[in-house]
Design an enzyme around this catalytic site. Structure first.
Site, PDB file in Angstrom:
ATOM      1  N   LYS A  23     -18.099  29.974  25.612  1.00 48.03           N
ATOM      2  CA  LYS A  23     -18.568  31.323  25.241  1.00 48.03           C
ATOM      3  C   LYS A  23     -17.346  32.196  25.035  1.00 48.03           C
ATOM      4  O   LYS A  23     -16.305  31.957  25.647  1.00 48.03           O
ATOM      5  CB  LYS A  23     -19.435  31.914  26.369  1.00 48.03           C
ATOM      6  CG  LYS A  23     -20.361  33.022  25.909  1.00 48.03           C
ATOM      7  CD  LYS A  23     -21.658  32.453  25.376  1.00 48.03           C
ATOM      8  CE  LYS A  23     -22.537  33.515  24.771  1.00 48.03           C
ATOM      9  NZ  LYS A  23     -23.876  32.969  24.460  1.00 48.03           N
ATOM     10  N   GLY A  52     -22.946  33.256  17.052  1.00 50.61           N
ATOM     11  CA  GLY A  52     -23.234  34.644  17.388  1.00 50.61           C
ATOM     12  C   GLY A  52     -23.827  34.815  18.776  1.00 50.61           C
ATOM     13  O   GLY A  52     -24.201  33.852  19.435  1.00 50.61           O
ATOM     14  N   ASP A  53     -23.896  36.046  19.211  1.00 52.31           N
ATOM     15  CA  ASP A  53     -24.579  36.461  20.442  1.00 52.31           C
ATOM     16  C   ASP A  53     -24.744  37.978  20.290  1.00 52.31           C
ATOM     17  O   ASP A  53     -24.736  38.478  19.149  1.00 52.31           O
ATOM     18  CB  ASP A  53     -23.750  36.068  21.687  1.00 52.31           C
ATOM     19  CG  ASP A  53     -24.557  36.189  22.986  1.00 52.31           C
ATOM     20  OD1 ASP A  53     -25.368  35.306  23.263  1.00 52.31           O
ATOM     21  OD2 ASP A  53     -24.386  37.193  23.715  1.00 52.31           O
ATOM     22  N   THR A  69     -33.651  30.898  17.820  1.00 54.57           N
ATOM     23  CA  THR A  69     -33.750  31.214  19.251  1.00 54.57           C
ATOM     24  C   THR A  69     -35.147  31.750  19.573  1.00 54.57           C
ATOM     25  O   THR A  69     -35.814  31.277  20.504  1.00 54.57           O
ATOM     26  CB  THR A  69     -32.665  32.232  19.663  1.00 54.57           C
ATOM     27  OG1 THR A  69     -31.402  31.783  19.166  1.00 54.57           O
ATOM     28  CG2 THR A  69     -32.611  32.380  21.158  1.00 54.57           C
TER      29      THR A  69
HETATM   30  P1  NDP Z   1     -28.474  41.367  19.314  1.00 56.38           P
HETATM   31  O1  NDP Z   1     -27.156  42.030  19.356  1.00 56.38           O
HETATM   32  O2  NDP Z   1     -29.043  40.950  18.016  1.00 56.38           O
HETATM   33  O3  NDP Z   1     -29.565  42.261  20.057  1.00 56.38           O
HETATM   34  C1  NDP Z   1     -29.397  42.639  21.382  1.00 56.38           C
HETATM   35  C2  NDP Z   1     -30.530  43.569  21.774  1.00 56.38           C
HETATM   36  O4  NDP Z   1     -30.495  43.798  23.173  1.00 56.38           O
HETATM   37  C3  NDP Z   1     -30.422  44.917  21.109  1.00 56.38           C
HETATM   38  O5  NDP Z   1     -31.705  45.455  20.980  1.00 56.38           O
HETATM   39  C4  NDP Z   1     -29.599  45.693  22.129  1.00 56.38           C
HETATM   40  O6  NDP Z   1     -29.776  47.091  22.037  1.00 56.38           O
HETATM   41  C5  NDP Z   1     -30.145  45.163  23.426  1.00 56.38           C
HETATM   42  N1  NDP Z   1     -29.097  45.197  24.453  1.00 56.38           N
HETATM   43  C6  NDP Z   1     -27.909  44.577  24.405  1.00 56.38           C
HETATM   44  N2  NDP Z   1     -27.192  44.852  25.500  1.00 56.38           N
HETATM   45  C7  NDP Z   1     -27.929  45.665  26.227  1.00 56.38           C
HETATM   46  C8  NDP Z   1     -27.733  46.290  27.453  1.00 56.38           C
HETATM   47  N3  NDP Z   1     -26.603  46.132  28.168  1.00 56.38           N
HETATM   48  N4  NDP Z   1     -28.726  47.063  27.939  1.00 56.38           N
HETATM   49  C9  NDP Z   1     -29.877  47.221  27.224  1.00 56.38           C
HETATM   50  N5  NDP Z   1     -30.118  46.665  26.044  1.00 56.38           N
HETATM   51  C10 NDP Z   1     -29.167  45.884  25.556  1.00 56.38           C
HETATM   52  O7  NDP Z   1     -28.336  40.096  20.296  1.00 56.38           O
HETATM   53  P2  NDP Z   1     -29.266  38.816  20.397  1.00 56.38           P
HETATM   54  O8  NDP Z   1     -30.661  39.138  20.067  1.00 56.38           O
HETATM   55  O9  NDP Z   1     -28.574  37.728  19.686  1.00 56.38           O
HETATM   56  O10 NDP Z   1     -29.135  38.487  21.957  1.00 56.38           O
HETATM   57  C11 NDP Z   1     -30.088  38.939  22.916  1.00 56.38           C
HETATM   58  C12 NDP Z   1     -30.031  38.041  24.141  1.00 56.38           C
HETATM   59  O11 NDP Z   1     -30.342  36.698  23.749  1.00 56.38           O
HETATM   60  C13 NDP Z   1     -28.675  37.949  24.836  1.00 56.38           C
HETATM   61  O12 NDP Z   1     -28.880  37.778  26.209  1.00 56.38           O
HETATM   62  C14 NDP Z   1     -28.081  36.669  24.253  1.00 56.38           C
HETATM   63  O13 NDP Z   1     -27.108  36.107  25.108  1.00 56.38           O
HETATM   64  C15 NDP Z   1     -29.321  35.813  24.168  1.00 56.38           C
HETATM   65  N6  NDP Z   1     -29.264  34.683  23.258  1.00 56.38           N
HETATM   66  C16 NDP Z   1     -28.943  34.838  21.935  1.00 56.38           C
HETATM   67  C17 NDP Z   1     -28.936  33.750  21.101  1.00 56.38           C
HETATM   68  C18 NDP Z   1     -28.662  33.881  19.645  1.00 56.38           C
HETATM   69  O14 NDP Z   1     -28.755  32.865  18.942  1.00 56.38           O
HETATM   70  N7  NDP Z   1     -28.351  35.040  19.121  1.00 56.38           N
HETATM   71  C19 NDP Z   1     -29.220  32.405  21.594  1.00 56.38           C
HETATM   72  C20 NDP Z   1     -29.620  32.351  22.975  1.00 56.38           C
HETATM   73  C21 NDP Z   1     -29.620  33.455  23.755  1.00 56.38           C
HETATM   74  P3  NDP Z   1     -28.819  47.966  21.077  1.00 56.38           P
HETATM   75  O15 NDP Z   1     -29.351  47.778  19.690  1.00 56.38           O
HETATM   76  O16 NDP Z   1     -28.956  49.340  21.595  1.00 56.38           O
HETATM   77  O17 NDP Z   1     -27.436  47.422  21.253  1.00 56.38           O
HETATM   78  O1  2IT Z   2     -26.564  31.892  24.166  1.00 56.17           O
HETATM   79  C1  2IT Z   2     -26.632  31.125  23.187  1.00 56.17           C
HETATM   80  O2  2IT Z   2     -27.130  30.008  23.282  1.00 56.17           O
HETATM   81  C2  2IT Z   2     -26.111  31.587  21.897  1.00 56.17           C
HETATM   82  N1  2IT Z   2     -25.684  32.735  21.806  1.00 56.17           N
HETATM   83  C3  2IT Z   2     -26.089  30.675  20.721  1.00 56.17           C
HETATM   84  C4  2IT Z   2     -24.915  29.731  20.805  1.00 56.17           C
HETATM   85  C5  2IT Z   2     -24.691  28.886  19.585  1.00 56.17           C
HETATM   86  O3  2IT Z   2     -23.646  28.215  19.587  1.00 56.17           O
HETATM   87  O4  2IT Z   2     -25.510  28.849  18.671  1.00 56.17           O
END
Ligand code: NDP
Ligand code: 2IT
Length: 453
Positions: free
Chosen positions: A126, A165-166, A209
């Site tokens: 990560k 991404g994340d 996801t």
């Molecule tokens: P995005 O940046 O697309 O969206 C994140 C969302 O969560 C936004 O609505 C954001 O609000 C909100 N957010 C982020 N940080 C905070 C915080 N500290 N407090 C409150 N709200 C918060 O990210 P993802 O959708 O990609 O990721 C969301 C979650 O899913 C994370 O935990 C990530 O690790 C997990 N994840 C993502 C994967 C992926 O493929 N993208 C895969 C597996 C897990 P705002 O718009 O105000 O920033």
């Molecule tokens: O938390 C996660 O699994 C991710 N943000 C996606 C990782 C990836 O390599 O696609």
């Protein structure tokens, strides 16, 4: 916890007492595998555990960049290369002001077991930066990504470490990062996943996801004779994972009624339908606005400002059947968990990584709420990243249908392995334990076979 497991946890706390999130993730994991390692003394699991909590390598570097006013800016970036026992390091990059070593180590630790559960040859990693993409111009984002890749390029590779991404890193950032890698290294290879489909990206990766989360949740419910059809669902966040979770919930006949962002919570009792979801996607992905704007468009909805401070989150006090936290770590604390239970919640499906505190986990366990932990429930994203890597090495692009079929099959397999492991080594339907145990068994076997490295 038994004495040896406790010794390992004590050591983690002793060497990095400030790394609260990492300590939390390790604690949860050790609690789950405690019984397995104690009852299998013939396998030297403790020697593996000593190593598994220590990243193989951590890279920390500065990212200098120039803002639109010509001012020199500086951020800190990291890549935690946690575990390569079963394949190249794999895991996302997060851009958020809260990013620090503890958060990235917890994410890389979770990723190691998640990636193992996918059945693909993917190690755990990560990375990210404390850069805040909010209020930055398109050009600033581009310059920042280019500067970050100028250093990161020497540490990654299609067979060594493949970021994605994340939070704060989506298709736009991956595009800029990939473009800079190519300029620097003169190589067109799959060193990042989540790329655009015109330059090596996989179909269904943006959806994976959220879709995977709903596939896994549906499998858990089906085994209990339940379904998503007609059920009210809470979704938090409004980014990539929240959007595609909502989309798949709608396709499966469920009724999502909430979303949120870091400023507040949106409750729409009439349901967030396809049209409203399209509005949210345009709002968040194109205009990059705030979720509060939803209520200006749809008067039937309510917006409650909530910035994460305060003792509880109003989103988790809305009555519903199933809850899908898709924002960030520790977004459900003990008070939230009690609200959810009091309102009769039946399933927690984690789109986010570690969205529940240890205390909340304990409440769900005691109340026998079906609880699909992130390392299993959100594994669809990295699984399709693994499929993107496979397509890149073959120089092929599969159809969306083919990728979606494979995603469904991977999520089914994950359900089978976490429920089997729960039944065999813990308690039936304890998917938190099941995911930790099933993920660990494969990684530990590979580490032992390779000489405990
Ligand atoms: P995005 O940046 O697309 O969206 C994140 C969302 O969560 C936004 O609505 C954001 O609000 C909100 N957010 C982020 N940080 C905070 C915080 N500290 N407090 C409150 N709200 C918060 O990210 P993802 O959708 O990609 O990721 C969301 C979650 O899913 C994370 O935990 C990530 O690790 C997990 N994840 C993502 C994967 C992926 O493929 N993208 C895969 C597996 C897990 P705002 O718009 O105000 O920033
Ligand atoms: O938390 C996660 O699994 C991710 N943000 C996606 C990782 C990836 O390599 O696609």
């Amino acid at each position: 916890m038994n004495e040896e497991t406790q010794r390992i946890l004590d050591h983690v706390v002793l060497v990095d007492p400030d790394q609260q999130e990492f300590i939390q993730a390790v604690t949860s994991f050790l609690k789950s595998i405690d019984k397995l390692v104690e009852e299998t003394p013939q396998i030297t699991y403790y020697k593996v555990l000593d190593r598994i909590v220590e990243p193989e390598r951590v890279i920390i570097f500065r990212v200098p960049w120039v803002d639109d006013d010509g001012k020199l800016q500086i951020n800190r970036a990291y890549r935690v290369q946690m575990n390569s026992a079963i394949g190249p390091y794999k895991g996302g990059l997060r851009f958020h002001p809260s990013v620090n070593l503890s958060i990235l180590k917890f994410l890389a630790f979770e990723q190691t077991f998640k990636n193992s559960l996918t059945g693909l040859a993917l190690g755990g990693g990560k990375g990210g930066s404390n850069f805040d993409p909010k209020d930055k111009s398109e050009n600033e984002i581009m310059r920042f990504c280019q500067s970050l890749m100028t250093e990161l390029c020497r540490h990654i590779g299609e067979d060594t470490d493949v970021p994605a991404g994340d939070i704060g890193v989506g298709a736009r950032e991956i595009g800029y990062l990939y473009g800079q890698y190519k300029r620097l290294m003169n190589r067109s290879v799959g060193i990042l996943t989540g790329k655009g489909t015109s330059f090596g990206g996989s179909y269904i990766r943006p959806e994976a996801t959220g879709y995977g989360l709903v596939y896994l949740s549906a499998a858990i419910l089906e085994a209990k004779g339940k379904s998503l059809e007609g059920r009210t669902c809470l979704v938090s966040g409004s980014g990539n994972v929240a959007q595609y979770t909502t989309e798949k919930l709608l396709q499966m006949g469920a009724k999502p009624i909430t979303l949120s962002d870091s400023s507040g919570v949106l409750i729409d009792p009439s349901g967030i339908d396809e049209k409203k979801l399209a509005f949210v996607k345009a709002l968040k992905n194109v205009r990059r606005g705030r979720i509060s704007e939803y209520v200006q468009q749809y008067k039937e909805a309510t917006y409650i400002p909530h910035d994460g401070s305060g003792s509880s989150n109003p989103l988790w006090d809305v009555k519903a059947d199933y809850a899908f936290p898709c924002a960030t770590q520790n977004e459900i604390n003990a008070i939230d968990a009690k609200h959810l239970v009091a309102n009769g919640i039946q399933l927690i499906g984690e789109g986010a990584n570690m969205p529940t505190t240890l205390e909340a986990d304990e409440i769900f366990r005691q109340e026998k709420v079906l609880h699909a932990p992130g390392k299993a429930a959100n594994a669809g994203g990295v699984a399709v990243s693994g499929l993107e890597m496979a397509q890149n090495s073959q120089k092929l692009q599969w159809t969306p249908e083919k990728v979606d079929r494979q995603l469904q099959s991977i999520m089914k397999n994950i359900y089978a392995s976490i429920s089997d492991a729960a039944e065999k080594y813990s308690t039936k339907d304890n998917f938190v334990d099941g995911a930790n145990i099933a993920g660990f068994l494969k990684v530990s076997e590979a580490m032992i076979a390779q000489g405990y490295v």
